[in-house]
Design a protein around this motif. Structure first.
Motif, PDB file in Angstrom:
ATOM      1  N   PRO A  48       0.823  -1.218   0.000  1.00 66.05           N
ATOM      2  CA  PRO A  48       0.000   0.000   0.000  1.00 66.05           C
ATOM      3  C   PRO A  48       0.858   1.270   0.000  1.00 66.05           C
ATOM      4  N   VAL A  49       0.382   2.275  -0.714  1.00 70.76           N
ATOM      5  CA  VAL A  49       1.103   3.544  -0.776  1.00 70.76           C
ATOM      6  C   VAL A  49       1.295   4.129   0.623  1.00 70.76           C
ATOM      7  N   ALA A  50       0.292   4.006   1.472  1.00 66.77           N
ATOM      8  CA  ALA A  50       0.397   4.581   2.815  1.00 66.77           C
ATOM      9  C   ALA A  50       1.524   3.951   3.621  1.00 66.77           C
ATOM     10  N   TYR A  51       1.779   2.661   3.428  1.00 65.06           N
ATOM     11  CA  TYR A  51       2.903   2.023   4.106  1.00 65.06           C
ATOM     12  C   TYR A  51       4.231   2.499   3.522  1.00 65.06           C
ATOM     13  N   ILE A  52       4.258   2.728   2.224  1.00 67.13           N
ATOM     14  CA  ILE A  52       5.488   3.175   1.573  1.00 67.13           C
ATOM     15  C   ILE A  52       5.861   4.587   2.022  1.00 67.13           C
ATOM     16  N   THR A  53       4.867   5.465   2.061  1.00 64.76           N
ATOM     17  CA  THR A  53       5.139   6.863   2.436  1.00 64.76           C
ATOM     18  C   THR A  53       5.122   7.078   3.939  1.00 64.76           C
ATOM     19  N   GLY A  54       4.454   6.161   4.682  1.00 70.14           N
ATOM     20  CA  GLY A  54       4.403   6.269   6.134  1.00 70.14           C
ATOM     21  C   GLY A  54       3.350   7.197   6.661  1.00 70.14           C
ATOM     22  N   SER A  55       2.415   7.634   5.807  1.00 69.71           N
ATOM     23  CA  SER A  55       1.379   8.545   6.297  1.00 69.71           C
ATOM     24  C   SER A  55       0.127   8.439   5.443  1.00 69.71           C
ATOM     25  N   ARG A  56      -0.984   8.911   6.014  1.00 69.60           N
ATOM     26  CA  ARG A  56      -2.259   8.928   5.293  1.00 69.60           C
ATOM     27  C   ARG A  56      -3.100  10.086   5.799  1.00 69.60           C
ATOM     28  N   ALA A  57      -3.656  10.863   4.888  1.00 68.90           N
ATOM     29  CA  ALA A  57      -4.561  11.953   5.264  1.00 68.90           C
ATOM     30  C   ALA A  57      -5.927  11.362   5.589  1.00 68.90           C
ATOM     31  N   PHE A  58      -6.570  11.922   6.627  1.00 69.49           N
ATOM     32  CA  PHE A  58      -7.911  11.483   7.005  1.00 69.49           C
ATOM     33  C   PHE A  58      -8.640  12.661   7.639  1.00 69.49           C
ATOM     34  N   TRP A  59      -9.835  12.949   7.136  1.00 71.61           N
ATOM     35  CA  TRP A  59     -10.635  14.065   7.648  1.00 71.61           C
ATOM     36  C   TRP A  59      -9.811  15.350   7.560  1.00 71.61           C
TER      37      TRP A  59
END
Length: 287
Positions: A81-92
């Motif tokens: 998953p991209v979020a695991y690769i970059t280490g972050s995810r936007a939410f709300w």
């Protein structure tokens, strides 16, 4: 989307391969592994450059493509998953650190916050409980929405709790929130104005994309043959934890509205159904 021309004085691309060209190439390569290859390409490129996606588009589109990009592409082609690769995810309205061992926040889960905001209106919940908090997704987003509220997040995963505490500190919320290891409602006392939960709700044999099944924790995904096991544990105990006038909001799979509603009705709850942006059933508000 069309990209602006490079700003005057921008560095010339190395070997004729600029960020703009590399983005187009990367998006084409990722079509084999992603339903959103262009977005993935932009997120990976921004990460390789060490800038935000917006800054990349506005200021770095003519820069040389970074050498670090290729390793990121290979990881994505392996369905990580991209979020695991970059280490972050936007939410709300917040940005969350995420990594292996935690469920990646999804936009569909924002439906729970929309339901809670509609329910409370001009009021604000004073105490918020998040069952299965993961990296603090729903709880920290709710605390960002209601700055005077206090929160408690519960999760059985030490890895998830580690990310949740880190995210609370990064967002300046450490004094307003506590996290503890636990098995849903077991051992909890006190009353909460708002209870949030995104429990596992996928049936054991249901098909999933490779990037989900191979990488995200099964304990946060699967809940028995029908995907209902955890609702049967959580819902009967919600009444004792809800403050007068409070509400619980639970995420559901889009085919589970009737099944989960039946469990809630047997426990004496009034129910409101909320749909996500795709007009699929996504959350039940119990009061």
């Amino acid at each position: 989307m069309p990209f602006p021309d490079p700003q005057p004085g921008a560095m010339p691309p190395t070997n004729g391969r600029s960020v703009r060209i590399a983005l187009n190439e990367t998006a084409r390569r990722l079509e084999a592994a992603s339903d959103s290859p262009r977005l993935d390409a932009e997120l990976l490129m921004a990460h390789a450059l060490g800038v935000s996606r917006e800054s990349m588009i506005l200021r770095h589109i003519g820069d040389p493509a970074p050498e670090a990009l290729e390793a990121l592409i290979q990881r994505r082609l392996a369905h990580e998953p991209v979020a695991y690769i970059t280490g972050s995810r936007a939410f709300w309205t917040i940005e969350l650190a995420v990594g292996p061992g935690v469920l990646i926040p999804r936009p569909d889960s924002e439906t729970l916050l929309e339901a809670a905001i509609e329910y409370f209106g001009a009021r604000a919940p004073a105490r918020i409980l998040d069952l299965g908090t993961g990296p603090g997704t729903l709880l920290l987003a709710a605390l960002a929405e209601w700055p005077e509220a206090q929160g408690l997040g519960v999760d059985a995963s030490d890895a998830a709790l580690g990310y949740a505490r880190r995210n609370a500190a990064d967002l300046g919320m450490a004094r307003r929130v506590a996290f503890q290891s636990g098995d849903w409602t077991e051992g909890l006392d006190g009353r909460f104005d708002l209870i949030l939960a995104n429990p596992p709700y996928i049936g054991t044999d249901e098909p999933l994309p490779e990037q989900v099944r191979a990488y995200e924790p099964g304990s946060a995904l699967f809940a028995g043959p029908e995907g209902l096991d955890d609702y049967r544990r959580i819902i009967p105990d919600l009444r004792r934890l809800l403050a007068p006038g409070g509400a619980a909001v639970l995420e559901i799979g889009w085919t589970q509205a009737e099944s989960v509603s039946a469990i809630a009705r047997k426990c004496g709850f009034s129910i409101m159904l909320y749909k996500d942006l795709g007009e699929r059933p996504r959350a039940l508000l119990l009061s």
